[in-house]
Write a protein that holds these residues in place. Sequence first.
Motif, PDB file in Angstrom:
ATOM      1  N   ILE A 200      46.894 -37.352  32.127  1.00  0.00           N
ATOM      2  CA  ILE A 200      45.493 -37.154  32.517  1.00  0.00           C
ATOM      3  C   ILE A 200      45.383 -35.811  33.228  1.00  0.00           C
ATOM      4  CG2 ILE A 200      43.515 -38.096  33.748  1.00  0.00           C
ATOM      5  CD1 ILE A 200      44.418 -39.782  31.412  1.00  0.00           C
ATOM      6  N   THR A 201      45.239 -34.773  32.419  1.00  0.00           N
ATOM      7  CA  THR A 201      45.097 -33.410  32.920  1.00  0.00           C
ATOM      8  C   THR A 201      43.730 -32.877  32.492  1.00  0.00           C
ATOM      9  OG1 THR A 201      46.009 -32.470  30.907  1.00  0.00           O
ATOM     10  CG2 THR A 201      47.584 -33.036  32.666  1.00  0.00           C
ATOM     11  N   MET A 202      43.448 -31.642  32.828  1.00  0.00           N
ATOM     12  CA  MET A 202      42.191 -31.041  32.395  1.00  0.00           C
ATOM     13  C   MET A 202      42.142 -30.915  30.864  1.00  0.00           C
ATOM     14  SD  MET A 202      40.398 -30.553  35.178  1.00  0.00           S
ATOM     15  CE  MET A 202      39.379 -29.107  35.431  1.00  0.00           C
ATOM     16  N   GLU A 203      43.298 -30.806  30.227  1.00  0.00           N
ATOM     17  CA  GLU A 203      43.320 -30.827  28.763  1.00  0.00           C
ATOM     18  C   GLU A 203      42.769 -32.146  28.234  1.00  0.00           C
ATOM     19  OE1 GLU A 203      46.401 -31.051  24.987  1.00  0.00           O
ATOM     20  OE2 GLU A 203      47.135 -30.211  26.884  1.00  0.00           O
ATOM     21  N   PHE A 204      43.146 -33.251  28.879  1.00  0.00           N
ATOM     22  CA  PHE A 204      42.626 -34.557  28.478  1.00  0.00           C
ATOM     23  C   PHE A 204      41.104 -34.544  28.499  1.00  0.00           C
ATOM     24  CE2 PHE A 204      40.842 -38.656  29.445  1.00  0.00           C
ATOM     25  CZ  PHE A 204      41.501 -39.534  28.598  1.00  0.00           C
ATOM     26  N   GLY A 205      40.528 -33.991  29.576  1.00  0.00           N
ATOM     27  CA  GLY A 205      39.080 -33.952  29.696  1.00  0.00           C
ATOM     28  C   GLY A 205      38.426 -33.089  28.634  1.00  0.00           C
ATOM     29  N   ALA A 206      39.034 -31.935  28.337  1.00  0.00           N
ATOM     30  CA  ALA A 206      38.480 -31.054  27.298  1.00  0.00           C
ATOM     31  C   ALA A 206      38.509 -31.740  25.943  1.00  0.00           C
ATOM     32  CB  ALA A 206      39.273 -29.742  27.261  1.00  0.00           C
ATOM     33  N   ARG A 207      39.612 -32.405  25.644  1.00  0.00           N
ATOM     34  CA  ARG A 207      39.703 -33.146  24.384  1.00  0.00           C
ATOM     35  C   ARG A 207      38.652 -34.257  24.327  1.00  0.00           C
ATOM     36  NH1 ARG A 207      44.614 -33.374  21.372  1.00  0.00           N
ATOM     37  NH2 ARG A 207      46.248 -31.945  22.099  1.00  0.00           N
ATOM     38  N   ALA A 208      38.495 -34.978  25.448  1.00  0.00           N
ATOM     39  CA  ALA A 208      37.598 -36.127  25.477  1.00  0.00           C
ATOM     40  C   ALA A 208      36.158 -35.725  25.215  1.00  0.00           C
ATOM     41  CB  ALA A 208      37.721 -36.844  26.825  1.00  0.00           C
ATOM     42  N   ILE A 209      35.686 -34.645  25.871  1.00  0.00           N
ATOM     43  CA  ILE A 209      34.286 -34.260  25.699  1.00  0.00           C
ATOM     44  C   ILE A 209      34.057 -33.686  24.296  1.00  0.00           C
ATOM     45  CG2 ILE A 209      34.530 -31.923  26.679  1.00  0.00           C
ATOM     46  CD1 ILE A 209      31.539 -34.392  27.059  1.00  0.00           C
ATOM     47  N   CYS A 210      35.019 -32.978  23.757  1.00  0.00           N
ATOM     48  CA  CYS A 210      34.864 -32.453  22.393  1.00  0.00           C
ATOM     49  C   CYS A 210      34.835 -33.586  21.373  1.00  0.00           C
ATOM     50  CB  CYS A 210      35.996 -31.482  22.064  1.00  0.00           C
ATOM     51  SG  CYS A 210      35.864 -29.897  22.926  1.00  0.00           S
ATOM     52  N   ARG A 211      35.646 -34.601  21.608  1.00  0.00           N
ATOM     53  CA  ARG A 211      35.648 -35.754  20.699  1.00  0.00           C
ATOM     54  C   ARG A 211      34.329 -36.521  20.807  1.00  0.00           C
ATOM     55  NH1 ARG A 211      40.188 -37.411  22.223  1.00  0.00           N
ATOM     56  NH2 ARG A 211      39.496 -38.916  23.795  1.00  0.00           N
ATOM     57  N   PHE A 212      33.852 -36.712  22.026  1.00  0.00           N
ATOM     58  CA  PHE A 212      32.607 -37.444  22.240  1.00  0.00           C
ATOM     59  C   PHE A 212      31.419 -36.713  21.608  1.00  0.00           C
ATOM     60  CE2 PHE A 212      28.760 -37.950  24.886  1.00  0.00           C
ATOM     61  CZ  PHE A 212      28.519 -39.307  24.671  1.00  0.00           C
ATOM     62  N   LEU A 213      31.381 -35.390  21.747  1.00  0.00           N
ATOM     63  CA  LEU A 213      30.279 -34.596  21.223  1.00  0.00           C
ATOM     64  C   LEU A 213      30.449 -34.252  19.740  1.00  0.00           C
ATOM     65  CD1 LEU A 213      29.784 -32.071  24.189  1.00  0.00           C
ATOM     66  CD2 LEU A 213      28.375 -34.062  23.634  1.00  0.00           C
ATOM     67  N   LYS A 214      31.609 -34.635  19.176  1.00  0.00           N
ATOM     68  CA  LYS A 214      31.926 -34.231  17.795  1.00  0.00           C
ATOM     69  C   LYS A 214      31.764 -32.714  17.645  1.00  0.00           C
ATOM     70  CE  LYS A 214      30.610 -38.661  15.701  1.00  0.00           C
ATOM     71  NZ  LYS A 214      30.411 -39.394  16.966  1.00  0.00           N
ATOM     72  N   GLN A 215      32.350 -32.002  18.590  1.00  0.00           N
ATOM     73  CA  GLN A 215      32.158 -30.565  18.700  1.00  0.00           C
ATOM     74  C   GLN A 215      32.726 -29.820  17.504  1.00  0.00           C
ATOM     75  OE1 GLN A 215      30.413 -28.983  20.914  1.00  0.00           O
ATOM     76  NE2 GLN A 215      30.899 -26.910  20.285  1.00  0.00           N
TER      77      GLN A 215
ATOM     78  N   PRO B  40      31.760 -23.181  18.604  1.00  0.00           N
ATOM     79  CA  PRO B  40      32.714 -22.477  19.474  1.00  0.00           C
ATOM     80  C   PRO B  40      32.877 -23.167  20.829  1.00  0.00           C
ATOM     81  CG  PRO B  40      31.095 -20.961  18.527  1.00  0.00           C
ATOM     82  CD  PRO B  40      30.606 -22.340  18.241  1.00  0.00           C
ATOM     83  N   ILE B  41      34.052 -23.037  21.410  1.00  0.00           N
ATOM     84  CA  ILE B  41      34.344 -23.590  22.735  1.00  0.00           C
ATOM     85  C   ILE B  41      34.823 -22.451  23.626  1.00  0.00           C
ATOM     86  CG2 ILE B  41      35.580 -25.358  24.049  1.00  0.00           C
ATOM     87  CD1 ILE B  41      36.299 -26.643  21.332  1.00  0.00           C
ATOM     88  N   ILE B  42      34.284 -22.386  24.835  1.00  0.00           N
ATOM     89  CA  ILE B  42      34.734 -21.406  25.819  1.00  0.00           C
ATOM     90  C   ILE B  42      35.059 -22.153  27.104  1.00  0.00           C
ATOM     91  CG2 ILE B  42      34.164 -19.340  27.152  1.00  0.00           C
ATOM     92  CD1 ILE B  42      32.238 -18.558  24.947  1.00  0.00           C
ATOM     93  N   CYS B  43      36.236 -21.915  27.653  1.00  0.00           N
ATOM     94  CA  CYS B  43      36.707 -22.630  28.838  1.00  0.00           C
ATOM     95  C   CYS B  43      36.957 -21.635  29.966  1.00  0.00           C
ATOM     96  CB  CYS B  43      38.002 -23.369  28.500  1.00  0.00           C
ATOM     97  SG  CYS B  43      38.637 -24.437  29.822  1.00  0.00           S
ATOM     98  N   ALA B  44      36.571 -22.018  31.192  1.00  0.00           N
ATOM     99  CA  ALA B  44      36.802 -21.164  32.363  1.00  0.00           C
ATOM    100  C   ALA B  44      37.469 -21.977  33.460  1.00  0.00           C
ATOM    101  CB  ALA B  44      35.485 -20.579  32.869  1.00  0.00           C
ATOM    102  N   GLY B  45      38.556 -21.442  34.022  1.00  0.00           N
ATOM    103  CA  GLY B  45      39.275 -22.141  35.085  1.00  0.00           C
ATOM    104  C   GLY B  45      40.101 -21.178  35.904  1.00  0.00           C
ATOM    105  N   SER B  46      40.861 -21.752  36.868  1.00  0.00           N
ATOM    106  CA  SER B  46      41.546 -20.858  37.799  1.00  0.00           C
ATOM    107  C   SER B  46      42.960 -21.269  38.186  1.00  0.00           C
ATOM    108  CB  SER B  46      40.719 -20.748  39.092  1.00  0.00           C
ATOM    109  OG  SER B  46      40.637 -22.004  39.746  1.00  0.00           O
ATOM    110  N   ASP B  47      43.389 -22.491  37.844  1.00  0.00           N
ATOM    111  CA  ASP B  47      44.687 -22.929  38.365  1.00  0.00           C
ATOM    112  C   ASP B  47      45.553 -23.572  37.287  1.00  0.00           C
ATOM    113  OD1 ASP B  47      43.889 -25.696  38.127  1.00  0.00           O
ATOM    114  OD2 ASP B  47      42.780 -25.490  39.997  1.00  0.00           O
ATOM    115  N   ALA B  48      46.696 -24.133  37.707  1.00  0.00           N
ATOM    116  CA  ALA B  48      47.685 -24.655  36.756  1.00  0.00           C
ATOM    117  C   ALA B  48      47.146 -25.836  35.955  1.00  0.00           C
ATOM    118  CB  ALA B  48      48.948 -25.061  37.508  1.00  0.00           C
ATOM    119  N   ASN B  49      46.374 -26.710  36.580  1.00  0.00           N
ATOM    120  CA  ASN B  49      45.796 -27.829  35.848  1.00  0.00           C
ATOM    121  C   ASN B  49      44.736 -27.337  34.865  1.00  0.00           C
ATOM    122  OD1 ASN B  49      45.178 -30.405  34.987  1.00  0.00           O
ATOM    123  ND2 ASN B  49      44.633 -31.176  37.000  1.00  0.00           N
ATOM    124  N   ASP B  50      43.899 -26.390  35.302  1.00  0.00           N
ATOM    125  CA  ASP B  50      42.909 -25.799  34.400  1.00  0.00           C
ATOM    126  C   ASP B  50      43.592 -25.162  33.192  1.00  0.00           C
ATOM    127  OD1 ASP B  50      41.113 -26.492  36.387  1.00  0.00           O
ATOM    128  OD2 ASP B  50      40.881 -24.444  37.140  1.00  0.00           O
TER     129      ASP B  50
END
Length: 262
Positions: A172-187, A190-200
């Motif tokens: 359960i990392t931030m990757e999990f969350g990115a995958r989950a929302i893309c799957r839910f939205l049937k994305q 394009p996807i653009i991600c912004a973050g700042s740390d190791a989990n991001d």
Amino acid sequence: MTTNHASQRLWIFSFDGALTAPSADRSKARLHRLTRQLLEELASSPGERVAVLSSRSLEDLVSRVPIPGVFLGGGCGTEWHIPGGESMTLSGRPKDLLMETRDELLPLLRDVAALPGITFDDRRWSAAIHAGGVAPKVKRTLDEQLEAICRQRSVALYRYPDMVEIQFLPEITMEFGARAICRFLKQEGPIICAGSDANDATAIRWVLRQGGSAISIGRRPIMAGVTAAVDIRSLVRQVRDLAGVSPQLPARRPERRLNKAA
């Protein structure tokens, strides 16, 4: 003519470190005025979808991002608040496994948090131990005790300058969350991600593999293929340029007319 929502561009922002003003006290973290305005602009723009991800609990995140039209993912995207008021859980593993790990680790972590100057934050899917400003000796003791607790257990440990976060289920990392929302939205767009740390970085790496792009906050890119934004102003400027949106200008005040004496 109908809009293909799946083809819209999706923005995924980490909350802490990307959208918040620098602060030593994470309990007081709030959206920076510039990033708040940016989210409002994106959420109201046709062709753009916006998600904010955090390891904080969903209730905590919702209270800090009161912007209509934004998808909010707490617990690294295991729990979501959907525009319109609906909430849902997108965890890939049973909650009883989470509860089993929590029940084992929480008492041990609370004991560690009894060290001088340390504070404890139960985030449901993870626990955060804040150590900003503590004495170096206390910091060393904290690190040693956490290493001993986590050594024989399948958990993920993320270290930050002022905090250590223990993720109870390592996947359960931030990757999990990115995958989950893309799957839910049937994305499909394009996807653009912004973050700042190791989990991001786990989410950023996944987005890059999908052919998306990413921005990391800091003077140096978090990894190859990522654009660096040195601070919040730089992030906002880059996102606006990519999205083609203009900053919202304050409404002009009506001119005051002076009546001339007859």
